[in-house]
Design an enzyme around this catalytic site. Structure first.
Site, PDB file in Angstrom:
ATOM      1  N   ASP A  21      -6.492  -6.389   2.145  1.00 54.55           N
ATOM      2  CA  ASP A  21      -6.110  -7.214   0.982  1.00 54.55           C
ATOM      3  C   ASP A  21      -4.685  -6.924   0.522  1.00 54.55           C
ATOM      4  OD1 ASP A  21      -8.840  -8.051   0.892  1.00 54.55           O
ATOM      5  OD2 ASP A  21      -9.321  -6.216  -0.206  1.00 54.55           O
ATOM      6  N   LYS A  24      -1.407  -9.796   3.470  1.00 56.55           N
ATOM      7  CA  LYS A  24      -0.984 -10.158   4.837  1.00 56.55           C
ATOM      8  C   LYS A  24      -0.901 -11.672   4.992  1.00 56.55           C
ATOM      9  CE  LYS A  24      -4.466  -7.926   6.528  1.00 56.55           C
ATOM     10  NZ  LYS A  24      -4.949  -7.256   5.320  1.00 56.55           N
ATOM     11  N   GLY A  48     -10.360 -11.747   4.549  1.00 58.84           N
ATOM     12  CA  GLY A  48     -10.127 -12.895   3.678  1.00 58.84           C
ATOM     13  C   GLY A  48      -8.681 -12.940   3.249  1.00 58.84           C
ATOM     14  N   HIS A  49      -7.951 -13.883   3.788  1.00 60.03           N
ATOM     15  CA  HIS A  49      -6.558 -14.042   3.367  1.00 60.03           C
ATOM     16  C   HIS A  49      -6.471 -15.157   2.341  1.00 60.03           C
ATOM     17  CE1 HIS A  49      -5.287 -11.527   6.538  1.00 60.03           C
ATOM     18  NE2 HIS A  49      -5.430 -12.390   7.505  1.00 60.03           N
ATOM     19  N   GLN A 231      -7.974  -6.748   7.757  1.00 57.68           N
ATOM     20  CA  GLN A 231      -8.280  -5.483   7.066  1.00 57.68           C
ATOM     21  C   GLN A 231      -7.066  -4.536   7.058  1.00 57.68           C
ATOM     22  OE1 GLN A 231     -10.992  -6.176   9.583  1.00 57.68           O
ATOM     23  NE2 GLN A 231     -12.168  -7.280   8.085  1.00 57.68           N
TER      24      GLN A 231
END
Ligand code: GDP
Length: 436
Positions: A21, A24, A48-49, A231
């Site tokens: 988180d 990225k 999750g981006h 990650q």
């Protein structure tokens, strides 16, 4: 001095330097402008981006962040585990917002997440009780376990429904035995699982390719390629806070295996780090703030997981951890994100060492119990209490913010190539030339 953006014909690798988180998604979205191919190489839809761009705000779990550029080919590499249902939902959502995902391809070697992986993920977490890892319950760990145990079903199997059904029948027998006899939960139906996956096969088959060949061809044509990590380093199964780790390696080294290229073909490794620390789920986090300051960071930064919605644990920047990440990944530079979140504090702290058992520790311990006992040793710097979101050059940042970034560079032994001061593309400082 790494040149980050003005070198289109290069292979750049972007990895998380902390516990994930780190932002990225934004950095990859930014760098994708010059890229022709973006390849995800690890993880699954547990990543999750969040990307904010002229199309809107998107929470991507599987689809590489390069999807917003029509000239960019996006690949889910062999190192990714794919939940076909959630991938299709993501593709449909992108279409709904006018984003064409026609240039998205899946490696035929990528393993599929099956319904029993999700069931087992939940049952295993429940059995762990108070020692639960805090997985996203998306079946990622069980899918990677099956890959190594040679019990997986790969995206390539979607291309032949007879093989798909017989492979599924064989594996479901075993999985149902575990689900019913070990956990006392209800068995899954072969027909139901097959029908569901047969439907996915119809929609996804045209996207399934030998993607490593596409990558090799792009490199041979000297096209700019981004390798997109998921990650963060400290969740690595080897070097992270085991067993509170993820199930595939987020490290730079795994990009080679998860995408299909050699280390010598990677030109730059960019580590993305937040200007403070966050962590989701269980496991040690030495700089966690369980006080009003931690709460303030969480509220100000909306630190709630993009995939799970869980509140993230927040704390000051941990230079011991990020220096470790810089060495493990061989960062050419870091992208320091979310500096703006610290704009309000009268002073800011950086963890420069740990203390445990009366000793000072200057490295990231491999012993997770020891790390759990580590207390941070802080260096306190002046805050800047000035908004930074409009700064577009390093020199335009308040002096105290410049000092903060420079101190981090020194402590982690790596230059900051990008400083991010907001979620939007333009809220970015490309530090070029780098600060002395
Ligand atoms: P990722 O998985 O590493 O991409 O990180 P996430 O998407 O979970 O979290 C990053 C969040 O920070 C997203 O909501 C981004 O839009 C946002 N973001 C990225 N860079 C910045 C920044 O410099 N400042 C602020 N305020 N938000 C940022």
């Amino acid at each position: 001095m790494p040149v980050l953006i003005d070198e289109p014909a290069s292979v750049q690798l972007i990895v998380g330097a902390q516990w994930g988180d780190e932002g990225k998604g934004k950095i990859i979205d930014l760098l994708s402008e010059r890229a022709r191919m973006v390849v995800r190489f690890s993880g699954g839809d547990n990543a999750g981006h969040t990307v904010v761009n002229p199309h809107g705000e998107f929470k991507l779990h599987l689809v590489p962040s390069g999807i917003f550029y029509p000239d960019v080919t996006c690949i889910l590499g062999n190192g990714v585990v794919v939940n076909p249902g959630s991938l299709l939902a993501e593709i449909d959502d992108l279409h709904k917002h006018g984003v064409d995902a026609a240039r998205l391809f899946i490696s035929d070697r990528a393993h599929l997440i099956m319904p029993y992986h999700l069931v087992l993920d939940g049952l295993e977490e429940k059995r762990r009780g108070a020692k639960a890892i805090g997985t996203t319950l998306k079946g990622i760990g069980p899918a990677f376990t099956d890959k190594v145990a040679r019990q997986g079903i790969r995206a390539g199997d979607l291309l032949n429904k007879t093989t798909l059904r017989s492979r599924l029948a064989e594996l479901l027998d075993l999985k149902n035995a575990i689900i019913t006899r070990v956990y006392g939960a209800p068995a899954l139906s072969l027909d139901q699982v097959y029908d569901e996956y047969s439907g996915y096969a119809d929609r996804l088959a045209p996207r399934v390719r030998q993607t490593e060949i596409m990558l090799h061809d792009a490199i041979a044509r000297k096209e700019a390629v981004l390798l997109e990590g998921a990650q963060g380093t400290l969740l690595d199964p080897d070097f992270g806070t085991y067993p509170y780790t993820t199930s595939s390696s987020p490290l730079a080294g795994n990009a080679c295996i998860g995408a299909g290229l050699g280390p010598g073909q990677i030109d730059h490794v960019i580590g993305v780090a937040k200007a403070y620390s966050t962590r989701v789920g269980g496991g040690p986090m030495p700089t966690e703030l369980k006080d009003a300051t931690g709460e303030l960071i969480r509220e100000r930064a909306h630190e709630f997981g993009a995939t799970t919605g869980r509140p993230r644990r927040c704390g000051w920047f941990d230079a011991v951890a990020v220096r470790f990440a810089a060495r493990l990944n061989g960062f050419s530079s870091i992208a320091l994100t979310r500096l703006d979140i610290l704009d309000i504090f009268p002073s800011v702290k950086i963890c420069v060492a740990y203390r445990a058992g009366g000793k000072t520790i200057d490295h990231f311990p491999s012993d997770t119990d020891l790390l759990e006992r580590c207390e941070p040793v802080y260096e306190e710097l002046h805050g800047w209490q000035t908004p930074t979101e409009r700064s577009r050059q390093f020199g335009a940042l308040p002096a105290a913010a410049q000092k903060y970034v420079e101190r981090i560079e020194k402590l982690i032994g790596c230059p900051a190539g990008i400083v991010s001061v907001g979620a939007r593309r333009e809220e970015t400082i490309v530090v070029n030339p780098l600060p002395a």
